[in-house]
Design a protein around this motif. Structure first.
Motif, PDB file in Angstrom:
ATOM      1  N   LEU A  48       0.826  -1.214   0.000  1.00 48.40           N
ATOM      2  CA  LEU A  48       0.000   0.000   0.000  1.00 48.40           C
ATOM      3  C   LEU A  48       0.858   1.262   0.000  1.00 48.40           C
ATOM      4  O   LEU A  48       0.443   2.294  -0.532  1.00 48.40           O
ATOM      5  N   MET A  49       2.034   1.191   0.570  1.00 51.90           N
ATOM      6  CA  MET A  49       2.936   2.337   0.522  1.00 51.90           C
ATOM      7  C   MET A  49       3.270   2.703  -0.924  1.00 51.90           C
ATOM      8  O   MET A  49       3.265   3.884  -1.301  1.00 51.90           O
ATOM      9  N   LEU A  50       3.555   1.688  -1.736  1.00 50.45           N
ATOM     10  CA  LEU A  50       3.844   1.938  -3.151  1.00 50.45           C
ATOM     11  C   LEU A  50       2.624   2.494  -3.863  1.00 50.45           C
ATOM     12  O   LEU A  50       2.739   3.407  -4.702  1.00 50.45           O
ATOM     13  N   VAL A  51       1.446   1.953  -3.512  1.00 44.98           N
ATOM     14  CA  VAL A  51       0.199   2.423  -4.132  1.00 44.98           C
ATOM     15  C   VAL A  51      -0.043   3.888  -3.791  1.00 44.98           C
ATOM     16  O   VAL A  51      -0.342   4.709  -4.674  1.00 44.98           O
ATOM     17  N   PHE A  52       0.098   4.244  -2.515  1.00 41.08           N
ATOM     18  CA  PHE A  52      -0.151   5.624  -2.108  1.00 41.08           C
ATOM     19  C   PHE A  52       0.891   6.577  -2.681  1.00 41.08           C
ATOM     20  O   PHE A  52       0.565   7.718  -3.013  1.00 41.08           O
ATOM     21  N   ALA A  53       2.117   6.112  -2.788  1.00 40.19           N
ATOM     22  CA  ALA A  53       3.140   6.957  -3.412  1.00 40.19           C
ATOM     23  C   ALA A  53       2.788   7.221  -4.874  1.00 40.19           C
ATOM     24  O   ALA A  53       2.919   8.356  -5.364  1.00 40.19           O
ATOM     25  N   GLY A  54       2.321   6.169  -5.576  1.00 38.31           N
ATOM     26  CA  GLY A  54       1.915   6.340  -6.969  1.00 38.31           C
ATOM     27  C   GLY A  54       0.719   7.258  -7.115  1.00 38.31           C
ATOM     28  O   GLY A  54       0.695   8.139  -7.995  1.00 38.31           O
ATOM     29  N   LEU A  55      -0.283   7.078  -6.250  1.00 39.24           N
ATOM     30  CA  LEU A  55      -1.473   7.936  -6.313  1.00 39.24           C
ATOM     31  C   LEU A  55      -1.131   9.388  -5.999  1.00 39.24           C
ATOM     32  O   LEU A  55      -1.644  10.311  -6.642  1.00 39.24           O
ATOM     33  N   SER A  56      -0.267   9.599  -5.012  1.00 37.81           N
ATOM     34  CA  SER A  56       0.116  10.963  -4.660  1.00 37.81           C
ATOM     35  C   SER A  56       0.903  11.626  -5.774  1.00 37.81           C
ATOM     36  O   SER A  56       0.734  12.826  -6.041  1.00 37.81           O
ATOM     37  N   THR A  57       1.761  10.846  -6.438  1.00 37.10           N
ATOM     38  CA  THR A  57       2.497  11.377  -7.584  1.00 37.10           C
ATOM     39  C   THR A  57       1.529  11.757  -8.701  1.00 37.10           C
ATOM     40  O   THR A  57       1.651  12.826  -9.320  1.00 37.10           O
ATOM     41  N   TYR A  58       0.580  10.880  -8.955  1.00 34.74           N
ATOM     42  CA  TYR A  58      -0.413  11.100 -10.018  1.00 34.74           C
ATOM     43  C   TYR A  58      -1.246  12.354  -9.747  1.00 34.74           C
ATOM     44  O   TYR A  58      -1.380  13.227 -10.621  1.00 34.74           O
ATOM     45  N   THR A  59      -1.787  12.470  -8.545  1.00 33.02           N
ATOM     46  CA  THR A  59      -2.638  13.631  -8.240  1.00 33.02           C
ATOM     47  C   THR A  59      -1.815  14.913  -8.141  1.00 33.02           C
ATOM     48  O   THR A  59      -2.304  15.993  -8.482  1.00 33.02           O
ATOM     49  N   GLY A  60      -0.559  14.796  -7.687  1.00 32.68           N
ATOM     50  CA  GLY A  60       0.303  15.975  -7.660  1.00 32.68           C
ATOM     51  C   GLY A  60       0.580  16.499  -9.057  1.00 32.68           C
ATOM     52  O   GLY A  60       0.567  17.717  -9.299  1.00 32.68           O
ATOM     53  N   ALA A  61       0.821  15.577  -9.994  1.00 31.46           N
ATOM     54  CA  ALA A  61       1.040  15.970 -11.389  1.00 31.46           C
ATOM     55  C   ALA A  61      -0.223  16.588 -11.989  1.00 31.46           C
ATOM     56  O   ALA A  61      -0.158  17.575 -12.736  1.00 31.46           O
ATOM     57  N   LEU A  62      -1.393  16.012 -11.658  1.00 31.08           N
ATOM     58  CA  LEU A  62      -2.657  16.569 -12.148  1.00 31.08           C
ATOM     59  C   LEU A  62      -2.858  17.999 -11.658  1.00 31.08           C
ATOM     60  O   LEU A  62      -3.319  18.875 -12.398  1.00 31.08           O
TER      61      LEU A  62
END
Length: 443
Positions: A48-62
């Motif tokens: 889940l740490m990897l998942v949340f890091a990916g989601l945070s990167t995605y939403t930060g880029a958005l």
């Protein structure tokens, strides 16, 4: 672009500098709190740490893309803006959007600042107690807040770039030493057992994960200070890679070596000695420096509302002193960081880091499509036909992904917030406010 803005761009942050600011903003509390949070979930927490890091990167880029689109369409979004996140909310959803973003942002920033202040006082109290000096945690809150006030007098991130580098380097060194210290202590540990997974522990851990990977409230202020705002996406990616390189080793070794014995602050598990003292100092340095970074959006919004000049004046000193005083008061009132961290992660951070970036980006894509159509509108039949069927900027798969993230964020955020509130008011976890306990001791 005006001469002032050109000078601003020439002196602006590069991709590496912005990535360092992002890492300095995000990392820190995760080093201390994630090992316990992952043990509450089980080994799945590492995934889940990897998942949340990916989601945070995605939403930060958005979020960065949404602002870039806004800057191409609206004159008041060009150049340096003191409150970009709130202005983006207003451009997309009017006054309601501005107020929703503003409330979520300021709650996030205040909550983060409170947690950082509490953790700093906790670390310094442990350090001085180990050295034979027993000074109350509540007094340390006052001392630290007083020392932080002058540091808040800097302007915007480009004016205190050394703070961003200092925060990130301190956390990276602390992560390395924590891993070494736990590795040296592992032969002394008995058979490792892990926490029984239940609903409340899981949702509280979710809030911790959101909090420790959050930081979007500051992202647009970093983007404002870049030489090229379009490079922000790469800076976000690099920033979260750095964060994961610090989080994963510490969390993994803590989980597999200590298991159920993990404390909310992993430093409480480290064997007493020079290594633990160095870690305390480094992590505290990060928290104190990051305190300055994360308060920047709130400070700029308050000063804009009160018409405080952007240059250094006595008004800036007074306003920022009062803001720190408010943070100190709340910290003295709720001197327990773990449940507050989960509450912030489940409520305001879910809004600012997952829901708002997606909603603002989707609306801005729609507005951008309409804007392009209006530019190409002409009397010719060919152009008229193109105008009546504007090309969508957002593919279907991305829309579906966005709606899934919003749905999960709303449900999990609500569950986490309710569980954190129940935990805060529970008699077993209630903490007496500092000014009450100190007054009782004085009697």
């Amino acid at each position: 672009m005006s001469t002032e803005n050109l000078i601003h761009r020439e002196r602006g942050l590069t991709i590496p500098s912005t990535a360092v600011f992002i890492a300095g903003d995000v990392a820190g509390t995760g080093i201390l709190a994630l090992p316990k949070a992952v043990d509450n979930i089980g080994w799945v927490g590492l995934i889940l740490m990897l998942v949340f890091a990916g989601l945070s990167t995605y939403t930060g880029a958005l979020l960065g893309e949404a602002w870039t689109m806004a800057a191409s369409m609206f004159d008041d979004c060009k150049g340096h803006v003191q409150n970009p996140y709130q202005l983006l909310g207003e451009k997309t959803y009017g006054k309601i959007g501005r107020y929703a973003v503003s409330v979520s942002l300021h709650v996030s920033m205040f909550g983060t600042a409170i947690v950082f202040l509490l953790l700093s006082a906790d670390n310094i109290e442990m350090l001085f107690r180990a050295l034979g000096h027993d000074i109350s945690f509540c007094f340390w809150l006052v001392i630290i807040a007083g020392c932080l006030v002058p540091l808040t007098w800097f302007g915007t991130p480009k004016d205190f770039w050394l703070i961003g580098y200092g925060a990130t380097v301190a956390t990276a060194l602390a992560a390395v030493i924590i891993v070494i210290s736990i590795g040296l202590d592992s032969p002394n540990q008995p058979t490792v057992h892990h926490q029984t997974v239940d609903f409340q522990n899981t949702v509280l851990a979710f809030g911790t994960l959101v909090f420790t990977f959050g930081g979007h409230s500051c992202f647009l202020t970093f983007q404002m200070d870049m030489k090229r705002e379009k490079d922000f996406k790469m800076a976000v990616i690099c920033g979260y890679v750095v964060v994961l390189l610090m989080y994963l080793p510490v969390t993994s070794v803590g989980y597999f070596v200590y298991g159920v014995d993990l404390q909310h602050n992993v430093m409480s598990n480290l064997p007493t000695g020079p290594l633990s003292y160095i870690v305390m100092v480094l992590v505290t340095i990060h928290l104190l420096l990051a305190f300055i970074i994360i308060l920047s959006p709130t400070i700029q919004e308050v000063e804009l509302t009160l018409n405080v000049p952007m240059e250094f004046t006595w008004k800036r000193c007074v306003v920022r002193l009062l803001i720190v005083a408010c943070i100190l008061f709340i910290a003295e009132t709720i001197p327990k960081f773990s449940t507050l961290l989960s509450l912030m992660g489940g409520s305001s951070f879910t809004m600012t880091d997952f829901i708002c970036p997606i909603l603002l980006h989707m609306k801005m894509c729609k507005m951008k499509t309409e804007y392009k159509s209006s530019l190409t509108h002409d009397n010719s039949l060919e152009i008229q036909a193109a105008w009546t069927k504007p090309k969508e900027l957002l593919p279907l798969w991305k829309k579906l992904l966005n709606y899934v993230i919003i749905g999960i964020g709303l449900l999990a955020g609500l569950a986490t917030s309710v569980s954190a509130i129940i935990n805060i008011v529970s008699p077993d976890s209630f903490s007496m406010p500092c000014y009450v306990s100190l007054g009782s001791d004085a009697l």
